[in-house]
Design an enzyme around this catalytic site. Sequence first.
Site, short mmCIF file in Angstrom:
data_model
loop_
_atom_site.label_atom_id
_atom_site.label_comp_id
_atom_site.label_asym_id
_atom_site.label_seq_id
_atom_site.Cartn_x
_atom_site.Cartn_y
_atom_site.Cartn_z
N SER A 33 42.68 94.50 91.55
CA SER A 33 42.36 93.22 90.90
C SER A 33 43.58 92.62 90.21
O SER A 33 44.24 93.29 89.42
CB SER A 33 41.30 93.42 89.81
OG SER A 33 40.18 94.06 90.30
N HIS A 64 40.27 89.06 94.47
CA HIS A 64 40.52 89.86 95.66
C HIS A 64 40.56 88.96 96.88
O HIS A 64 39.53 88.63 97.45
CB HIS A 64 39.42 90.90 95.87
CG HIS A 64 39.49 92.02 94.89
ND1 HIS A 64 40.08 93.22 95.17
CD2 HIS A 64 39.06 92.11 93.61
CE1 HIS A 64 40.00 94.00 94.12
NE2 HIS A 64 39.38 93.37 93.16
N HIS A 86 34.47 96.98 97.24
CA HIS A 86 34.02 97.98 96.28
C HIS A 86 32.58 98.41 96.58
O HIS A 86 31.79 97.64 97.12
CB HIS A 86 34.05 97.40 94.86
CG HIS A 86 35.40 96.90 94.44
ND1 HIS A 86 35.88 95.69 94.84
CD2 HIS A 86 36.35 97.46 93.67
CE1 HIS A 86 37.10 95.52 94.34
NE2 HIS A 86 37.41 96.58 93.61
N TYR A 88 30.28 98.66 94.41
CA TYR A 88 29.30 97.85 93.66
C TYR A 88 28.91 96.56 94.37
O TYR A 88 27.91 95.93 94.03
CB TYR A 88 29.82 97.54 92.23
CG TYR A 88 31.09 96.73 92.16
CD1 TYR A 88 31.12 95.37 92.46
CD2 TYR A 88 32.28 97.32 91.76
CE1 TYR A 88 32.28 94.64 92.40
CE2 TYR A 88 33.45 96.59 91.69
CZ TYR A 88 33.45 95.26 92.01
OH TYR A 88 34.61 94.55 91.96
N GLU A 89 29.71 96.17 95.36
CA GLU A 89 29.35 94.96 96.11
C GLU A 89 28.19 95.23 97.07
O GLU A 89 27.66 94.29 97.67
CB GLU A 89 30.56 94.46 96.91
CG GLU A 89 31.69 93.95 96.01
CD GLU A 89 32.93 93.57 96.81
OE1 GLU A 89 32.90 92.54 97.49
OE2 GLU A 89 33.92 94.32 96.76
N ALA A 116 43.08 98.09 88.76
CA ALA A 116 43.02 97.70 87.35
C ALA A 116 42.07 98.67 86.68
O ALA A 116 41.06 99.06 87.26
CB ALA A 116 42.49 96.28 87.24
N MET A 217 36.55 101.16 89.00
CA MET A 217 35.44 101.13 89.97
C MET A 217 35.95 101.24 91.40
O MET A 217 35.34 100.70 92.33
CB MET A 217 34.64 99.84 89.79
CG MET A 217 34.15 99.60 88.37
SD MET A 217 33.47 97.94 88.17
CE MET A 217 33.29 97.87 86.37
N SER A 218 37.09 101.89 91.59
CA SER A 218 37.64 101.96 92.94
C SER A 218 38.49 103.20 93.12
O SER A 218 38.37 104.15 92.37
CB SER A 218 38.49 100.70 93.21
OG SER A 218 39.67 100.74 92.42
N ASN A 241 42.89 96.67 79.84
CA ASN A 241 42.13 96.51 78.59
C ASN A 241 41.97 97.86 77.93
O ASN A 241 41.99 98.89 78.60
CB ASN A 241 40.74 95.91 78.90
CG ASN A 241 39.99 96.70 79.94
OD1 ASN A 241 40.34 96.70 81.13
ND2 ASN A 241 38.97 97.39 79.52
N HIS A 253 35.80 90.40 82.82
CA HIS A 253 36.58 90.33 84.06
C HIS A 253 37.77 89.39 83.89
O HIS A 253 38.85 89.64 84.44
CB HIS A 253 35.68 89.86 85.21
CG HIS A 253 36.35 89.88 86.55
ND1 HIS A 253 36.89 91.04 87.09
CD2 HIS A 253 36.59 88.91 87.47
CE1 HIS A 253 37.43 90.76 88.28
NE2 HIS A 253 37.25 89.48 88.53
N1 HPA Z 1 36.03 99.58 83.08
C1 HPA Z 1 35.82 99.69 84.40
N2 HPA Z 1 36.60 99.12 85.31
C2 HPA Z 1 37.64 98.40 84.87
C3 HPA Z 1 37.91 98.24 83.50
C4 HPA Z 1 37.06 98.87 82.56
O1 HPA Z 1 37.23 98.75 81.34
N3 HPA Z 1 39.03 97.47 83.41
C5 HPA Z 1 39.40 97.18 84.67
N4 HPA Z 1 38.58 97.74 85.56
#
Ligand code: HPA
Length: 278
Positions: A33, A64, A86, A88-89, A116, A217-218, A241, A253
Amino acid sequence: MKTKYTIEDMDRIADEIRGRISVQPAIGLILGSGLGPLSESIQDPTIIPYHELPGWPLSTVEGHAGELIIGKLEGKAVLVMNGRIHYYEGYEMSQVTLPIRVMQRLGIEIVVVTNAAGGINQDFNPGNPMLITDHLNLLGMAGPNPLRGPNLEEFGTRFPDMSQAYDRKLIETARKVAKELEITLYEGVYICLAGPTFETPADLRFLLNAGADAVGMSTVPEVIVANHGGQRVLGISGITNQSSLYGEAETTHEEVIETGKLLAPKMMKLIRGILRAL
Ligand code: HPA
């Protein structure tokens, strides 16, 4: 859309790619991302939108793009995935990891995976990269492992070892390059969750106690399939973050994408340095 792929399906895509390029890519690079800008420095690029590849799953997430870029970076022939799909999609693990299988059919031996991630380790400042030294496959540990189902013997063994999922030599190279270039490079364990919800504070305290330094998540499904197929893997998370263990701040996001933009030049510098050193 197909969810189960035979070797012939994989070869159909590999052949389509081969037919459009003149160099044999040696290294696969998956951009996470917000890291799309990395792909702009590829020289003599051949760009193949995912929708032109037969059976290639298409991404639905903002940040993406969906294209393969094959070209040169620091003199090395690379195949870059600008955007990934991903779990989750709603995709199956076989779809999430199909690109890795195609890379294997193309003869690519090294995969550099980026993502990310949230910094669970409270010493991590967002905006810096983290070298993934190991992972926790929370998503697949008791469920959807990408290797579930008949084993594809052509690629690897039924019960693959995961004691060095991230190649030690590549880790060493990344450390050395970061030091030389004076890039802050954290190190730690990446944990993969299904998403798409970000974590609750209780989730995050649980993950911290489980030994995770960064959460996303990847990556883990791809890394497992890469290992199964005998590829050497380097993983780098961009910490976008800081995870709020007590709910002090929200995670969005937009923040992930914004910090990803700050991270992109640092990640690029690091990856270029690593490619030079290979
Ligand atoms: N959690 C899950 N996935 C992420 C995060 C997060 O804080 N930051 C970027 N991808």
